[in-house]
Design a protein around this motif. Structure first.
Motif, PDB file in Angstrom:
ATOM      1  N   GLN A  67       0.825  -1.209   0.000  1.00  0.00           N
ATOM      2  CA  GLN A  67       0.000   0.000   0.000  1.00  0.00           C
ATOM      3  C   GLN A  67       0.861   1.262   0.000  1.00  0.00           C
ATOM      4  OE1 GLN A  67      -2.767   0.003   3.237  1.00  0.00           O
ATOM      5  NE2 GLN A  67      -3.710   1.947   2.670  1.00  0.00           N
ATOM      6  N   ALA A  68       0.524   2.190  -0.901  1.00  0.00           N
ATOM      7  CA  ALA A  68       1.225   3.478  -0.998  1.00  0.00           C
ATOM      8  C   ALA A  68       2.738   3.287  -1.099  1.00  0.00           C
ATOM      9  CB  ALA A  68       0.884   4.373   0.191  1.00  0.00           C
ATOM     10  N   GLU A  89       7.299   7.489   6.437  1.00  0.00           N
ATOM     11  CA  GLU A  89       7.794   6.248   7.027  1.00  0.00           C
ATOM     12  C   GLU A  89       6.778   5.114   6.906  1.00  0.00           C
ATOM     13  OE1 GLU A  89       9.173   4.531  11.382  1.00  0.00           O
ATOM     14  OE2 GLU A  89       9.603   6.638  10.896  1.00  0.00           O
ATOM     15  N   GLU A  90       5.515   5.408   7.133  1.00  0.00           N
ATOM     16  CA  GLU A  90       4.489   4.372   7.048  1.00  0.00           C
ATOM     17  C   GLU A  90       4.474   3.715   5.673  1.00  0.00           C
ATOM     18  OE1 GLU A  90      -0.400   3.939   7.261  1.00  0.00           O
ATOM     19  OE2 GLU A  90       0.578   5.843   7.778  1.00  0.00           O
ATOM     20  N   ASN A  91       4.593   4.522   4.621  1.00  0.00           N
ATOM     21  CA  ASN A  91       4.579   3.981   3.264  1.00  0.00           C
ATOM     22  C   ASN A  91       5.792   3.096   2.995  1.00  0.00           C
ATOM     23  OD1 ASN A  91       2.283   5.503   2.960  1.00  0.00           O
ATOM     24  ND2 ASN A  91       3.227   7.073   1.671  1.00  0.00           N
ATOM     25  N   VAL A  92       6.941   3.524   3.503  1.00  0.00           N
ATOM     26  CA  VAL A  92       8.158   2.730   3.326  1.00  0.00           C
ATOM     27  C   VAL A  92       8.057   1.423   4.113  1.00  0.00           C
ATOM     28  CG1 VAL A  92      10.645   2.660   3.774  1.00  0.00           C
ATOM     29  CG2 VAL A  92       9.598   4.736   2.837  1.00  0.00           C
ATOM     30  N   GLU A 114      15.108  -0.360  14.384  1.00  0.00           N
ATOM     31  CA  GLU A 114      13.688  -0.758  14.307  1.00  0.00           C
ATOM     32  C   GLU A 114      13.345  -1.349  12.941  1.00  0.00           C
ATOM     33  OE1 GLU A 114      11.166   2.467  15.331  1.00  0.00           O
ATOM     34  OE2 GLU A 114      11.717   2.462  17.452  1.00  0.00           O
ATOM     35  N   PHE A 115      14.062  -0.947  11.908  1.00  0.00           N
ATOM     36  CA  PHE A 115      13.847  -1.520  10.585  1.00  0.00           C
ATOM     37  C   PHE A 115      14.457  -2.917  10.497  1.00  0.00           C
ATOM     38  CE2 PHE A 115      13.135   2.921   9.608  1.00  0.00           C
ATOM     39  CZ  PHE A 115      12.154   2.877   8.627  1.00  0.00           C
TER      40      PHE A 115
END
Length: 382
Positions: free
Chosen positions: A86-87, A127-130, A157-158
């Motif tokens: 998504q996105a 950040e949410e899209n990534v 965190e990633f």
């Protein structure tokens, strides 16, 4: 005697450490994570047999709403997957393609580039899209390179998303449907819908549509500096690696005045893609032959519903067959059975969606639908 005691204690400590690591990995994989349709789709791609896909479609929500792999297999014989989130951000496309190529060497990779035509960089860097894509990938050197290039904050965190989602247990109840779906897919070895997701809506635009004028609309508008940089990095990667099986595309949308500038940036994308010697398939401008009904075939401005999805799957299947020679490969008995099952589940998905639309019941339907008793009735009928 003392030496034996030390050894025993060391073994106990090591065993405890290993148990903690294993428990953390299980929790991160299935519980303390963002268990949504993006995770199900990306994890499902990893389950596909190595080099078993004829076509991979890569991109954002246009990919998983506009195409139906089960239907394509049944009617055109080729296997495919919707490797999208998504996105999805153009920031991560090179990394995404690298991950794709580790698992599959398809006859054709179609990369939808809506993510390159955003009006500003907010959606590119968001950040949410990534995370919709990156959180659902395995730790690798390529992932480390991507994260280091993307941010200098909270990088750990990633690499270990359990840190980000450590309190996901609070919403465990509402996420259990998707968690159980992901676990069932893992146990089975594949997912039924091959990444597909849609909504049971017929969208009617309150604004005048401009699609009939697009074929002759050649005005260009610059991309954002960051979008162009990341697009060129992706294209250069494809060129450096001599990827002859990659083409780029823009899928159809309902275009109104406020979204027309995306078409102008899409024209610029086409120019840039052509500079690197790759094809850009602009199905938004060249929609003749798809037979789109702009009053019936979308669930919002940007995405087909199941009616448009079936039409576009028909069209693009014929297109890639005729232009690139894409046909189905010979499958083993087990893979043939898997794809016949995927085809059956698509039929059920379509029939169930059609029934909900006719009843004016609006729902978002992803892979977790397979647990729905109402849906299971359509499996028996299909």
């Amino acid at each position: 005697m003392r030496a034996k005691t030390v050894i025993k204690q060391s073994v106990k400590v090591l065993s405890l450490f290993i148990a903690v690591i294993i428990s953390a990995c299980v929790l991160q994989e299935f519980v303390l994570c963002n268990a949504d349709h993006n995770r199900e789709r990306i994890k499902g791609f990893d389950l596909e047999n190595k080099n078993s896909l004829d076509v991979v479609f890569m991109g954002a929500s246009e990919v998983y709403s506009d195409l139906a792999p089960g239907y394509a297999y049944k009617n055109y014989g080729y296997t495919s997957y919707l490797y999208a989130s998504q996105a999805s951000s153009i920031m991560s496309y090179k990394f995404q393609l690298q991950e794709l190529l580790k698992k599959q060497n398809p006859k054709l990779i179609v990369i939808e580039l809506n993510s390159a035509v955003y009006a500003n960089d907010d959606n590119v860097t968001k950040e949410e899209n990534v995370r919709n894509y990156v959180d659902n990938t395995h730790l690798s050197f390529e992932k480390v390179d991507f994260v280091n290039s993307y941010t200098d904050k909270n990088r750990v965190e990633f690499f270990f998303p359990i840190i980000k989602y450590h309190d996901a247990w609070k919403s465990l109840g509402e996420n259990m449907g998707m968690i159980s779906t992901i676990a069932a897919n893992r146990f089975r070895g594949y997912n039924y819908l091959k990444g597909m997701m849609n909504q049971t809506v017929i969208f009617h635009s309150s604004q005048r549509t401009m699609n009939e004028f697009l074929a002759d609309a050649n005005d260009k508008k610059p991309l954002t500096e960051l979008s162009e940089q990341k697009l060129r990095e992706l294209l250069q990667f494809c060129k450096d690696n001599n990827l002859k099986n990659v083409v780029f595309a823009r899928f159809p949308h309902i275009v109104v005045r406020r979204t027309y500038d995306r078409c102008e940036r899409s024209n610029m994308v086409e120019q840039i893609v052509s500079e690197y010697g790759f094809d850009y398939l602009n199905f938004e401008k060249n929609d003749e032959g798809i037979s789109i009904d702009y009053n019936n075939d979308f669930y919002n401005l940007d995405h087909f519903n199941v009616y448009g999805q079936k039409k576009f799957t028909d069209y693009i299947s014929r297109y890639i067959r005729d232009k690139y020679g894409v046909t189905g490969s010979t499958l083993s008995d087990s893979l043939k059975k898997e794809w016949e099952t995927a085809s059956d589940y698509y039929d059920a998905y379509y029939n169930y969606s059609d029934a909900l639309i006719r009843e004016n019941k609006q729902k978002e339907l992803d892979e977790s639908i397979v647990n729905n008793p109402e849906f299971k009735q359509y499996i028996k009928e299909s």
